[in-house]
Design a protein around this motif. Structure first.
Motif, PDB file in Angstrom:
ATOM      1  N   GLN A  39       0.852  -1.173   0.000  1.00 57.31           N
ATOM      2  CA  GLN A  39       0.000   0.000   0.000  1.00 57.31           C
ATOM      3  C   GLN A  39       0.889   1.223   0.000  1.00 57.31           C
ATOM      4  O   GLN A  39       1.916   1.252   0.672  1.00 57.31           O
ATOM      5  CB  GLN A  39      -0.940  -0.012   1.204  1.00 57.31           C
ATOM      6  CG  GLN A  39      -1.926  -1.164   1.116  1.00 57.31           C
ATOM      7  CD  GLN A  39      -2.819  -1.263   2.333  1.00 57.31           C
ATOM      8  OE1 GLN A  39      -2.347  -1.289   3.440  1.00 57.31           O
ATOM      9  NE2 GLN A  39      -4.114  -1.324   2.096  1.00 57.31           N
ATOM     10  N   THR A  41       1.367   5.289   0.657  1.00 57.03           N
ATOM     11  CA  THR A  41       0.839   6.451   1.365  1.00 57.03           C
ATOM     12  C   THR A  41       1.723   7.640   1.053  1.00 57.03           C
ATOM     13  O   THR A  41       2.839   7.499   0.552  1.00 57.03           O
ATOM     14  CB  THR A  41       0.807   6.212   2.890  1.00 57.03           C
ATOM     15  OG1 THR A  41       2.128   5.927   3.335  1.00 57.03           O
ATOM     16  CG2 THR A  41      -0.105   5.066   3.243  1.00 57.03           C
ATOM     17  N   GLU A 106      -6.668  -2.911   5.399  1.00 55.47           N
ATOM     18  CA  GLU A 106      -6.323  -1.638   4.778  1.00 55.47           C
ATOM     19  C   GLU A 106      -5.552  -0.863   5.827  1.00 55.47           C
ATOM     20  O   GLU A 106      -5.938  -0.850   7.000  1.00 55.47           O
ATOM     21  CB  GLU A 106      -7.582  -0.874   4.373  1.00 55.47           C
ATOM     22  CG  GLU A 106      -8.380  -1.546   3.284  1.00 55.47           C
ATOM     23  CD  GLU A 106      -9.691  -0.814   2.983  1.00 55.47           C
ATOM     24  OE1 GLU A 106      -9.919   0.269   3.559  1.00 55.47           O
ATOM     25  OE2 GLU A 106     -10.464  -1.345   2.185  1.00 55.47           O
ATOM     26  N   GLU A 108      -3.379   2.896   6.650  1.00 58.58           N
ATOM     27  CA  GLU A 108      -2.961   4.250   6.300  1.00 58.58           C
ATOM     28  C   GLU A 108      -1.908   4.666   7.314  1.00 58.58           C
ATOM     29  O   GLU A 108      -2.108   4.510   8.514  1.00 58.58           O
ATOM     30  CB  GLU A 108      -4.142   5.220   6.359  1.00 58.58           C
ATOM     31  CG  GLU A 108      -5.210   4.954   5.333  1.00 58.58           C
ATOM     32  CD  GLU A 108      -6.401   5.904   5.485  1.00 58.58           C
ATOM     33  OE1 GLU A 108      -6.267   6.934   6.194  1.00 58.58           O
ATOM     34  OE2 GLU A 108      -7.445   5.598   4.922  1.00 58.58           O
ATOM     35  N   ASP A 110       0.730   7.897   8.370  1.00 62.81           N
ATOM     36  CA  ASP A 110       1.264   9.241   8.183  1.00 62.81           C
ATOM     37  C   ASP A 110       2.296   9.484   9.280  1.00 62.81           C
ATOM     38  O   ASP A 110       2.703   8.544   9.977  1.00 62.81           O
ATOM     39  CB  ASP A 110       0.158  10.306   8.133  1.00 62.81           C
ATOM     40  CG  ASP A 110      -0.634  10.439   9.419  1.00 62.81           C
ATOM     41  OD1 ASP A 110      -0.086  10.151  10.509  1.00 62.81           O
ATOM     42  OD2 ASP A 110      -1.805  10.845   9.352  1.00 62.81           O
TER      43      ASP A 110
END
Length: 165
Positions: A39, A41, A106, A108, A110
């Motif tokens: 994935q 980001t 999934e 994410e 940061d």
């Protein structure tokens, strides 16, 4: 007389074969399924011009089948381990639908948050069961993160600050 004895023995033997053939083999250990994914980001502070740059995080997800021995309530146990840029998560007693076919994720990432969503593919069933999940994410920079683990898209099952160093 011999014919009756032979027929009786054959009927008994066929009955035993049919009975043994219908027995379900015992599972000594819960089966484990594994999936890998990548994935991407955006990392806004990585580029000197202030433009976001893409970071690819390879993930590995493995999980057991449903098992017994669940505790009262729903509080999965989460253990984190960070080593060489890889964050490894162990989640025990993560509850899923009993009719679960598979689990997918999934994530994410940061600079401050790691948001992991675990979902299952399943038929509708009116029951839940606990599974154990092992999950890893690479390319995690050292630092402090808010780790949020969700069941589906909204139900938060775990939220804590973790330090990766």
């Amino acid at each position: 007389m011999k014919r009756t004895i032979i027929i009786s023995l054959l009927v008994a033997a066929m009955g035993m074969i049919a009975f043994v053939g219908c027995e379900k083999p015992e599972q000594i250990e819960n089966p484990t399924a594994t999936a890998t994914a990548s994935q991407t980001t955006e990392n806004p502070s990585a580029n000197p011009q202030g433009e976001p740059t893409a970071v690819t995080h390879n993930t590995t997800l493995s999980y057991t089948g449903c098992h017994s021995g669940q505790r009262d309530g729903y509080e999965p146990t989460v253990v984190t381990n960070y080593e060489n840029g890889v964050l490894m998560l162990t989640i025990e007693d993560f509850r899923v639908n009993c009719a679960m076919d598979s689990v997918f994720s999934e994530v994410e990432v940061d600079n401050q948050t790691i948001n992991l969503s675990l979902r299952e593919n399943s038929d509708a069933a009116n029951c839940t069961c606990p599974i154990d999940v092992n999950y890893s994410i690479d390319n995690i920079n050292p630092g402090t993160y808010e780790l949020i683990i969700r069941h589906g898209s909204s139900w938060i099952v775990y939220q804590e600050e973790i330090t990766c160093e």
